[in-house]
Design an enzyme around this catalytic site. Structure first.
Site, mmCIF file in Angstrom:
data_model
loop_
_atom_site.group_PDB
_atom_site.id
_atom_site.type_symbol
_atom_site.label_atom_id
_atom_site.label_comp_id
_atom_site.label_asym_id
_atom_site.label_seq_id
_atom_site.Cartn_x
_atom_site.Cartn_y
_atom_site.Cartn_z
ATOM 1 N N HIS A 117 15.345 -0.813 89.941
ATOM 2 C CA HIS A 117 15.133 0.547 89.589
ATOM 3 C C HIS A 117 15.699 1.416 90.629
ATOM 4 O O HIS A 117 15.124 1.533 91.875
ATOM 5 C CB HIS A 117 13.582 0.796 89.475
ATOM 6 C CG HIS A 117 13.511 2.189 88.754
ATOM 7 N ND1 HIS A 117 14.230 3.149 88.428
ATOM 8 C CD2 HIS A 117 12.084 2.647 88.358
ATOM 9 C CE1 HIS A 117 13.990 4.113 87.914
ATOM 10 N NE2 HIS A 117 12.667 3.988 87.658
ATOM 11 N N HIS B 142 14.810 2.281 79.037
ATOM 12 C CA HIS B 142 14.330 2.602 80.602
ATOM 13 C C HIS B 142 13.957 1.498 81.241
ATOM 14 O O HIS B 142 14.242 1.207 82.212
ATOM 15 C CB HIS B 142 13.362 3.809 80.624
ATOM 16 C CG HIS B 142 12.900 4.279 81.940
ATOM 17 N ND1 HIS B 142 14.006 4.831 83.081
ATOM 18 C CD2 HIS B 142 11.803 4.378 82.712
ATOM 19 C CE1 HIS B 142 13.510 5.076 84.214
ATOM 20 N NE2 HIS B 142 12.137 4.992 83.867
ATOM 21 N N THR C 179 6.962 -2.541 84.299
ATOM 22 C CA THR C 179 5.777 -2.015 84.248
ATOM 23 C C THR C 179 5.095 -2.115 82.859
ATOM 24 O O THR C 179 5.633 -1.942 81.877
ATOM 25 C CB THR C 179 5.423 -0.757 85.014
ATOM 26 O OG1 THR C 179 5.897 0.211 84.181
ATOM 27 C CG2 THR C 179 6.161 -0.526 86.262
ATOM 28 N N GLU D 139 7.394 2.805 76.120
ATOM 29 C CA GLU D 139 8.571 2.970 75.367
ATOM 30 C C GLU D 139 8.972 2.277 74.282
ATOM 31 O O GLU D 139 9.619 2.812 73.260
ATOM 32 C CB GLU D 139 9.763 2.465 76.574
ATOM 33 C CG GLU D 139 11.109 2.727 76.133
ATOM 34 C CD GLU D 139 12.180 2.536 77.209
ATOM 35 O OE1 GLU D 139 13.123 2.933 76.856
ATOM 36 O OE2 GLU D 139 11.618 2.128 78.278
#
Length: 419
Positions: free
Chosen positions: A347, A312, A316, A323
């Site tokens: 994004h 993903h 950030t 993740e």
């Protein structure tokens, strides 16, 4: 028990082929163009004058390059729908043309499954600013322009598809959720074909201002091309993008029987929820890691069968860290190579998972893992094998594609190469 039939999924249901792909993205308005930009790992972020004019903290975004809208929509259609729906319909037109569905396809067996995280909010913002002091004069198309389900319904109306028409809003996981749920509907016999994907166009002052107020966005106004840097030690937030990606999913057996070109397969899907915080992921990555494991198990595979991971990777601090821990939990000490598309595209919110699934299918088939744009040193390098610098050649294999959204919404797809 004899061998499993070639057209059957390990679950016993039908296999799901991808026979059409269409994209309208910051990296390009066709799949091959966009994929070439992805392999080159150059950011598409650029200054947006209207953001500068209203003095937002963030002056840049990743925008879809201009294309001939008149080739897809009549002038009347363009006036009646907002940019999110425009992008979705144009991407869908390319996907449907690519799939070359037969003329005698039963319309009640074709569904539309679309994800959006922001929906018509930018259009509501615009009409509020222009007509907020005189609501009696609101434009007649205000409601259909701003409905979150407008992209899906407009798509179904355009082609006369009469099967399940559903809109999914699971924040940044919306596009992945739509693809996964569409695959399930085909696998278990509810549909024969699904036109599925995600879309968002959220480069508006309210949306950008709100995300900036949360300190979720990069503020590298002097160097926007360096702003989106997933997993990099110097990351400072995500970069807003816009776009749409649509995949045509079809029963494997009927796709083969009609001689369709099959781009690959949606082999596994899972979703779950952190149930932890409305905007922050659970820092240990335990629930997200479980989602990955469930998707792999749904495909009838083990972690050793996954050739690489499309992360993903929002750029950030908290999301990338969580993740990386989730990937490490899922794969243990031998994680496969990891890439992250958002360094190039920004994004796309609800559109991101669908675009990344399209890219992942090409990567799986062609045996290549794109580098993460703007990646130097990474504090997560001890947890995951991040690809940097140049594309990495790998054997064609299944790909795990992750999407995680606000509210702790986790969704993962396992995509198989064309065979």
């Amino acid at each position: 028990m004899g061998p499993r039939p070639a057209d059957r999924h390990p679950s016993g249901g039908r296999r799901v082929a991808v026979t059409g792909i269409g994209v309208k993205s910051p990296a390009g308005n066709g799949l091959e163009t966009a994929f070439a930009a992805l392999l080159a790992a150059g950011s598409t972020a650029t200054r947006v004058d209207r953001l500068v004019e209203v003095d937002l903290p963030v002056h840049f975004a990743c925008l879809v390059p201009p294309f001939d809208l008149d080739a897809y929509l009549t002038r009347r259609e363009s006036r009646q729908i907002d940019r999110t729906t425009q992008l979705l319909l144009c991407a869908a037109a390319d996907a449907v043309a690519d799939a070359q569905l037969p003329a005698d396809q039963r319309p009640d067996r074709v569904g539309v499954q679309i994800g959006t995280g922001i929906g018509g909010l930018p259009s509501m913002e615009a009409v509020t600013l222009s007509h907020g002091d005189r609501p009696r004069d609101m434009p007649v198309h205000t409601v259909p322009r701003t409905m979150a389900n407008s992209p899906a319904c407009r798509l179904a109306m355009r082609y006369g598809f009469q099967g399940s028409c559903t809109t999914y809003s699971s924040a940044c996981a919306s596009g992945t959720t739509a693809l996964g749920e569409a695959a399930r509907k085909i696998r278990y016999g509810e549909l024969d074909v699904a036109v599925a994907g995600g879309c968002d166009s959220a480069v508006s002052t309210v949306v950008m201002g709100a995300f900036a107020r949360m300190r979720a966005m990069s503020t590298r106004n002097g160097e926007p091309a360096l702003a989106s840097r997933p997993f990099d030690a110097d990351r400072d937030g995500f970069v807003m993008g816009e776009g749409a990606a649509v995949l045509v999913l079809e029963r494997w057996d009927t796709a083969r029987a009609r001689g369709a070109v099959i781009h690959g397969e949606i082999a596994g899907y899972a979703d779950n929820c952190d149930a932890f915080h409305i905007v922050a992921p659970h820092e240990d990555g335990e629930v997200a890691g479980r989602c990955m494991q469930l998707a792999i198990a749904d495909a009838g595979l083990s972690t050793a069968d996954i050739g690489h991971v499309n992360a993903h990777g929002t750029s950030t601090l908290l999301n990338d860290r969580a993740e990386a821990r989730a990937i490490a939990r899922c794969f243990g000490r031998r994680p496969p190579p990891v890439t992250a598309v958002k360094g190039v595209t920004g994004h796309l919110i609800g559109g991101s998972g669908a675009l990344e699934a399209a890219f992942a299918l090409l990567c799986a088939t062609r045996g290549v893992v794109p580098p993460v744009a703007n990646l130097g040193s990474s504090p997560e390098a001890d947890l995951v094998d991040l690809v940097s610098g140049t594309p990495r050649a790998v054997a064609p294999a299944h790909v795990l594609s992750n999407s995680f959204g606000f509210g702790g919404q986790n969704a993962c797809l396992v995509l198989a190469p064309a065979s």
